[in-house]
Write an enzyme that holds these catalytic residues in place. Sequence first.
Site, PDB file in Angstrom:
ATOM      1  N   LEU A   1       0.821  -1.210   0.000  1.00 17.23           N
ATOM      2  CA  LEU A   1       0.000   0.000   0.000  1.00 17.23           C
ATOM      3  C   LEU A   1       0.854   1.258   0.000  1.00 17.23           C
ATOM      4  CD1 LEU A   1      -2.772  -0.934   2.573  1.00 17.23           C
ATOM      5  CD2 LEU A   1      -3.141  -0.278   0.192  1.00 17.23           C
TER       6      LEU A   1
ATOM      7  N   HIS B   1     -65.102  10.157  35.539  1.00 15.47           N
ATOM      8  CA  HIS B   1     -64.939  11.551  35.098  1.00 15.47           C
ATOM      9  C   HIS B   1     -65.159  12.434  36.328  1.00 15.47           C
ATOM     10  CE1 HIS B   1     -65.847  14.645  31.676  1.00 15.47           C
ATOM     11  NE2 HIS B   1     -64.941  15.067  32.523  1.00 15.47           N
TER      12      HIS B   1
ATOM     13  N   LYS C   1     -53.575  11.056  44.841  1.00 16.87           N
ATOM     14  CA  LYS C   1     -54.549  11.401  45.870  1.00 16.87           C
ATOM     15  C   LYS C   1     -54.637  10.320  46.947  1.00 16.87           C
ATOM     16  CE  LYS C   1     -56.036  15.378  44.371  1.00 16.87           C
ATOM     17  NZ  LYS C   1     -55.746  16.598  45.133  1.00 16.87           N
TER      18      LYS C   1
ATOM     19  N   ASP D   1     -71.284   9.713  23.134  1.00 18.16           N
ATOM     20  CA  ASP D   1     -70.854   8.833  24.228  1.00 18.16           C
ATOM     21  C   ASP D   1     -71.749   7.604  24.251  1.00 18.16           C
ATOM     22  OD1 ASP D   1     -70.170   7.529  26.518  1.00 18.16           O
ATOM     23  OD2 ASP D   1     -70.123   9.327  27.790  1.00 18.16           O
ATOM     24  N   TRP D   2     -71.257   6.535  23.648  1.00 19.41           N
ATOM     25  CA  TRP D   2     -72.082   5.347  23.402  1.00 19.41           C
ATOM     26  C   TRP D   2     -72.005   4.340  24.544  1.00 19.41           C
ATOM     27  CZ3 TRP D   2     -75.030   6.179  19.283  1.00 19.41           C
ATOM     28  CH2 TRP D   2     -74.563   7.087  18.315  1.00 19.41           C
ATOM     29  N   ASN D   3     -71.491   4.697  25.683  1.00 19.58           N
ATOM     30  CA  ASN D   3     -71.348   3.757  26.797  1.00 19.58           C
ATOM     31  C   ASN D   3     -72.710   3.124  27.141  1.00 19.58           C
ATOM     32  OD1 ASN D   3     -70.889   2.466  29.220  1.00 19.58           O
ATOM     33  ND2 ASN D   3     -69.565   4.095  30.029  1.00 19.58           N
TER      34      ASN D   3
ATOM     35  N   LEU E   1     -73.807   1.848  29.645  1.00 22.08           N
ATOM     36  CA  LEU E   1     -74.246   2.183  30.997  1.00 22.08           C
ATOM     37  C   LEU E   1     -75.414   3.173  30.968  1.00 22.08           C
ATOM     38  CD1 LEU E   1     -73.557   1.968  34.050  1.00 22.08           C
ATOM     39  CD2 LEU E   1     -71.975   3.859  33.736  1.00 22.08           C
ATOM     40  N   HIS E   2     -75.472   3.948  29.907  1.00 26.08           N
ATOM     41  CA  HIS E   2     -76.501   4.986  29.826  1.00 26.08           C
ATOM     42  C   HIS E   2     -77.721   4.546  29.020  1.00 26.08           C
ATOM     43  CE1 HIS E   2     -73.458   7.549  31.522  1.00 26.08           C
ATOM     44  NE2 HIS E   2     -72.648   7.284  30.514  1.00 26.08           N
TER      45      HIS E   2
ATOM     46  N   ILE F   1     -78.049   5.337  33.958  1.00 27.77           N
ATOM     47  CA  ILE F   1     -77.894   6.687  34.511  1.00 27.77           C
ATOM     48  C   ILE F   1     -77.652   7.706  33.387  1.00 27.77           C
ATOM     49  CG2 ILE F   1     -77.019   5.899  36.747  1.00 27.77           C
ATOM     50  CD1 ILE F   1     -74.172   6.595  35.700  1.00 27.77           C
TER      51      ILE F   1
ATOM     52  N   GLY G   1     -72.835  12.295  32.900  1.00 26.85           N
ATOM     53  CA  GLY G   1     -72.454  13.468  33.704  1.00 26.85           C
ATOM     54  C   GLY G   1     -72.390  14.727  32.854  1.00 26.85           C
TER      55      GLY G   1
ATOM     56  N   PHE H   1     -68.120  16.526  39.236  1.00 20.25           N
ATOM     57  CA  PHE H   1     -69.240  15.580  39.192  1.00 20.25           C
ATOM     58  C   PHE H   1     -69.309  14.871  40.533  1.00 20.25           C
ATOM     59  CE2 PHE H   1     -67.800  15.956  34.734  1.00 20.25           C
ATOM     60  CZ  PHE H   1     -68.949  16.547  34.210  1.00 20.25           C
TER      61      PHE H   1
END
Lengths: 393, 1024
Positions: B21, B399, B428, B502-504, B506-507, B522, B525, B555
Site C-alpha cells: 500500500l 370523570h 390522591k 358517548d355510546w357507553n 351504561l346509559h 344513569i 355526567g 361531578f
Amino acid sequence: MGRKVNVLGVGMVKFQKPGASEEYNVMARKAARAALEDAGIAYDAVEQAYAGYVFGDSTCGQRAIYEVGLTGIPVFNVNNNCATGSTALLLGRQAVEGGLAECVLVVGFEQMEKGALGSKYTDRTNPMDQHAAVMSKVQGFNEAPPAAQFFGGAGREYRWRWGTKKETFAKISEKARKHAKNNPYALFTDPLTVDEIMAAPEVFDPLTRYQCCPPTCGAAAAILCSDEFAQKHGASRPVYIAAQAMTTDTPATFEADSMIKAIGYDMAANAAKKAYEKAGLGPKDVQVIELHDCFTANELLTYEALGLCGEGEAEKFIWAGDNTYGGKFVTNPSGGLLSKGHPLGATGLAQCAELVWQLRGTAGARQVEGAKVALQHNLGLGGACVVTVYRRD
Amino acid sequence: MANEVRFDGKVVIVTGAGGGLGRSHALLFGSRGAKVIVNDLGGAMTGGGRSSAAADKVVAEIKAAGGEAAASYDSVEDGAKIVQAALDSFGRLDIVVNNAGILRDTSFAKMTEEDWDLIYRVHVLGAFRVTHAAWPHFYKQQYGRVVMTASAAGIYGNFGQANYSMAKLGLLGLSNTLAIEGRKKGIHVNTVAPLAGSRLTETVLPKELIDALKPEYVSPLVAWLCHESCSETGGLYEVGGGYFAKLRWERAKGKSYRIGRTLTVEGVKEAWGAIAGFEGAEHPSDIAQSMQAVMANVQAGPSKGGNDLIDVDLALGYEYPERTSRYDERDLSIYALGVGAAADPLDDQELALVYEMHGSGFKALPTYGVIPPMNQLMTMAKEGLTAPGLKYGLDRLLHGEQYTELLRPLPPSQKLTHRSRIKEIWDKGKGALVVTETKSYDEAGELLIVNEFTAFIRGAGGWGGDRGPSTEINLPPERPADATTSEKIGASQALLYRLSGDWNPLHADPNFAKAFGFERPILHGLCTFGYAARHVVKQFSNGDPRYFKSIKVRFADSVFPGETLVTEMWKESDTRIVFRCKVKERDKVVISNAAIELYREIPQPKAKAVPAAAPKPAAAAAAAPAAAAVPTSDDIFTAIGAFLKKTPELSGKVGKIFQFKLTAPDSVWTVDVKAAPGAVAKGGSTPADCTLELTDADFMGMCTGKLDAQKLYFGGKLKISGDIMASQRLEFLRKLDPALVVEAMQARGAGAPAAAAPAAAAAAPAASTGPSSEDVFLALTAYVGEHPELVAKTGAVFLFDLSEPATQWTLALKNGKGSVVRGKGEAPDCTLALSEGDFLDMSTGKADPQKLYFGGKLKITGNVMASTKLSFLQKIDPAWAAQAVAKLRGAMAAAAPAAAAGAAKPPAPAAAPAGGAKAGAIFAALAKRLAAEPGLAKDIGAVVAFKVTAPSAAYTVDLRAAPGSVKDGAAGDAGATLTLADADLAALAADTAAAQDLFQRGRLRVDGDVRLAQKLGFLKGLGA
C-alpha cells in the site's frame, strides 16, 4: 464619599486582526500579567477580578484569569457591548471605593471574527431592535454594516445641521493614523492622507472604509487599589480616578427621531457632565483624551458631547488642529479605535492604559506635554456610556 | 486530465512505502506533483532486519516517472528523523500517511509480551512519533493532512490478531482526537481501513482474493483525503477491491430512567429491546451528541414516581397525536336537544339553539365545546392509543371534573384540530387524578376551545407523589341562591344525549347498568353539565350563549333520567356565577364546586389573515376591480428561476444557496445562486448556506419591496439560520422584473391581471376630455353619502396622494357618516401614492394595479391591510357614478361658476418628456424661472451641480450672480454636487419630498457644501 481609587498598574497586548491573534485566554493572561508587573504586585494580592468581553460563552473570564492564578477569588464576567471594558473598570472602582476590596484586577479581552458586527442569536428579541426601529424610521435600513448605518446616519444628520464637509470626517482618520504610528500596540500604523481616506470604498455615506474601526483581537488590564494598598506597595503618586460616571439611554434616544440621539449623544453628554461635576473640573482642565472613535462621525460628535468645543464647532476645531499635538487637546493619542483597533471588551481598558501612561509621562513619542488630567469616553450601543476622569497629583 | 486533483508543491511522507500500500500511495502522490519522502526501514514483515533497498527502489520509480522523491530509512519509532528528512530535502511538510506496519499473528493464548509490544511500537507509537513531530509544522502553517491506516481486524476483530486489532483501533482513537484538535488550524486527520493484497494480508487471505485486492485500489481514497480541497476530517473509511465507504457509529435509541428511580437488574432485562434494538437508532458524531441522551435524561429532572398503573415520568406531558373533526348545525342541534334545550319549542331563545333558520341567527350552545375533544379522546382509547405509562383500564376511570373554555362563540360549523396532552397527574392517596388538556383550533389555526378532563383513577394512587392543589374552589356562599332553575329531565334524555357520541351502554342498557350496581341506566355526567350551563346562561347572559366564556364543574353523584334537576346560582360578579346542581327527588348534590364565567363583550373572531397579502392591497387600492389574479409565492419563485436564468452573472456575485421555509401556507424552496446559472427548486434537499423562515405573506412583502428583510429580522418575523450575513445578498430579489412574475402567473393559468376591469369609481368620461381624478372622488362622495354602513365595515381613513399634478384626497370611513375631502383630512391609516395618470388609467381599466405596484408606481404606506377594505369601490355602478358626478358638478357650477369651470377642465397633463424622465422639464422650467425672477440667484450665490440618475442626466445651475443660468452637464467647480434619482428630483420639485429626508436616507448625496442642498426652494413647483 468613598475612598480614592488608584490605577496601580496597566498592561495590554498588541492588537491584532481576527485570525492572527492568540486565543482570548492567552491574550488576557498576558495583559493581566503585564498589569501586575507594572503594579509591582503578585496575583495573590488581588481580591476580586472583573473580566469584560462580549463574544464568548459564559465564564470566559475565569478561563482567562485562571491562567494568571487560581486563588479562588470572586471573578465577575461583564458584558456591555462596546462599553464592556469601562463597565468592568467601573465595577472594580466601585468595589475599591466602597471599601469592599483593597485591590482588584480588571481585564478586558476580545477574540473577534472577521467582518462587520452581526447578531449571534436569531431566535430571540434583538437587544438593538428599538434602536433599529428608530433608524428604520429615520433613514431606512440597507445592506451596509448596521453599526456603520447608525453612526454614518448620525454623521449625515450632523452634516445637514451644520453644513459639514465630508473631508472633515476624513481628517479625523488622518489624525488617528498619525497618532497610531507611535503606538507599538496599534493595529494600523501606516499613515493615510485625507485624499486616500476619501478615495477608499464607501461603507455608508459619508463614511469610507478607513473611517470605520476594524474588528480586532486584543486584551488590556488594570490593577485598581486603595491608597493604603498603594502605600504598602511603595507606589508614589499613582494615577487615580478622580471621577467616573456611567449612563444609559433615556427616552430621547427613541423618541426624538434623531440618529445623533439614537447613537447615544445624550448618554455621552450626560456622563461627561456628571464626571466633570464630580471631579470639580471642566473640559479646559483636561489635556489628553481617549474617546470612542468607532467611526469618525462619532469622534466628531463626541468632541461636542464632552464639551471640547461648542455645538456646531467641531469642523473648526478639527481643521484648527485642536485635537492633536500642538492644539488645545490631544484626542486619542493611542490611535483610537480607528487605528489601534477595537476589540470590544478590551477597548475601555486599553484607553485606561494609554491615559495612565500619559499621566505618568511614560508614553514615549506619544507623550502629551504637561498631561495632568485625562478624560476617557467609552460608548456602547444598546446602550451604555462611561466617562472617566484620571489625575496624577 | 481536466480538473486533475494535483498536489503540486506539497510535500508528503508515506511511511512503510517500500512496498504494498505504501508504495502505491507514494507512486500516486509522486505522479500528481507531490514531493514524496519514501520511508521504509526495509525490515521483514514481522519486524526484524533493515535495508535501504526497498525505499530506494520506490524513489527511483517515482523519479523515473518524472516525479520528485527522497528516501528515508528510519524506523517510524524515530519519527522526528523522518520529518526532519522532509524538511531537509524539500523545506516543508504538508501530508503524513501513516502506513508502516508489521504483523505478529498468533492466538491470544500463545501471544508473548514481545508480540504485543512490538505491534504497539510500530503501529501506534510509530504513528504517534511521526505525526507528533509533524504537528508543530502543520500548526504553524495552519495546514496539514494526516491519514492513519487502521484495519477491519480492529473494527470487527479477527482471530489471531489480538495485538494487531488493539493497535489498529488505537489509531482510530488517535485520529478522532487529532481531527478535533487540528480542525481550527486547517489540519485534517482521517483513517482508512484498507483491504489490500500486501505482505500483511498474505497471511490471512487466499491468493486469488489477494490478487483482486490491488493496493492501487486503495491509494486514490488516501490521496483524496490528503488533498487541500477535501474538507473531510475525523472520518473512517473501508476501502479495497474497488469498494469505498465511510463508517459511522450507530446507537440504539436506548432506554432512560429518570434520576431517582430505583434501577434494577430486572429493569435492564425488561428494557433490553430498547437498549439493544436499533429501531429509530441515532448516529452521534461527537462527544456533545453522544452526551445528549444522558443530558436530556438528567435535564428532564428527578423522577416523579409512579406505580404499576401510572408511570408519571412517562405519562406526564405526553402529547397525543393531532386529530381533526368536523361539526355543523345538525350536530349542534342534536347536542342541544340532548341537554334538554327547546323543551318548550315556543321559547324563542332556546329555539335558536336547534333551528338553523332562526330569524335572529342560529346559535351554538357553548358546552358543545366539550363534545368534539371528548369524542376524539374516546376514539383514541378505543383504538388502543393511550398515553405511555397510563396502564389502568377504563373500568377504574371516573370523570371527576370538567373545565371547558371558549375563546369566542362556536361558529355554526367548523373543522377543528385537537391537540391533547397529559397536563397533570396527582397522587390522591387511594386514587390518582389525571388531567388531560385538549386545545382545539379552528380552520384558520386560531385557538377556539380549551378543555381539561379530570379523571379520577380508582386505586391508582399511593406512590408517594405530589397530591396537587387541595383548596376547594367555587364553593357557594352562605346566602340563599340568587337564582334557581328547576327542570325535569326527560325519561329518555340519556338516549337522546348519547347521539352526540358517548355510546357507553351504561346509559342505555338496563342489564349493563345493573351489572354496575345501578337500578337503571344513569344520565351522562356531561349531559347534566349541559343542562346546568343552559340554566346559568338563561339567567345571567340574557339567554345569549355568545357571552359564555368557561365552565368548571365537579361531578359529585349520578342522575337518573326522569329526575328533576335544580340548579342554584350565585352571582359573584357580572362575569362569574357560582352554581350547584341537586336532584330534587333525592336532595342529592350531583354537581358541586362549579362556576361559569362570562365575557363582558362578545369576543370577535380574529381578522382572517389575507394569504399572500402583499399584492392584494395593491389590487384593491387601485379602485379598479381586482378581478386581477394575485401572484403567489410560487409565482415569485418561478420568476426568480427565470430571473436567474437570464442573469447568470449573479451566481458569481452571490455565491450562496438559500433555502426558504415559508409558513401559512407551508412550502420549502431552494434558491441556488452558487453555481451559474443558478436554479430554483421546490423542496429542500440541497444543503443550504442560509435558511430563511418566514410567513408566505411576509415573503411576498419582502419581494415586492414593501417589507425590509432586516426589519423583519429585527422584528423576529424572519428567522435566519446558517450563514446569516449571506442573507444580505438577497437584495437581488428586489430587482426582480415584475413582468417575470406576470409571466409566471400566466403560465400557472391564473390569467393575466385583468386589464379589462370595468371602471369602478370612474365617472362617465366627460365629453372628449376624459375624467379627472376629481370626478372619481366626486362620485365617491355621492356613494359614501348613500352608503353610511361603509364606515362600520371599513373603519379606516385613506389618503390618496396623487402626483402630476399633485392632489390629495382623503377618503374617511372611520367616524360618523364618512366623508371624502380634498387634501389631508383626518389622520390617514393608509396612504396610497400614485400619479394622477396612473390613477385614472387604473380606474378606467387601462393600467393594472399590480403592475403599477410591482413597478413601484403605486406605493402603499401605513396600515397596508386597511387597503383591502377598499374593495367596495368595485361595486359602484359606473352609470350611477356618471349621474352623481353630473349632479354634483351642476350644483357646484351654480354655487361658484368660476371654480367649477376650472375644475371641469381636465388638469393639464404633466409635461412628461420622453422616457418619463422629469429632470429635463424641471431644469428647462428653472431656466425660464431664473429669467423671470432674477432675484432668485441672490440667496444662493453658488454653483450647484445635479447628477440625476435613473435615467441619468446632469445639469449645472450657476447662481453666483443674477440672473443665473442652467447648463447641461455637471460642472467640476460646483459648490455642491447633488446626486439623486429623477423621481426624487421630481418629488422635490413637487414638494412631496423633503431634501433633508432624502439626504438622511442616502437618496440625495451631497458632495461639497451640504448647505446648498438646503436651499433648493428654487425647484419648487417646476416641471408640473
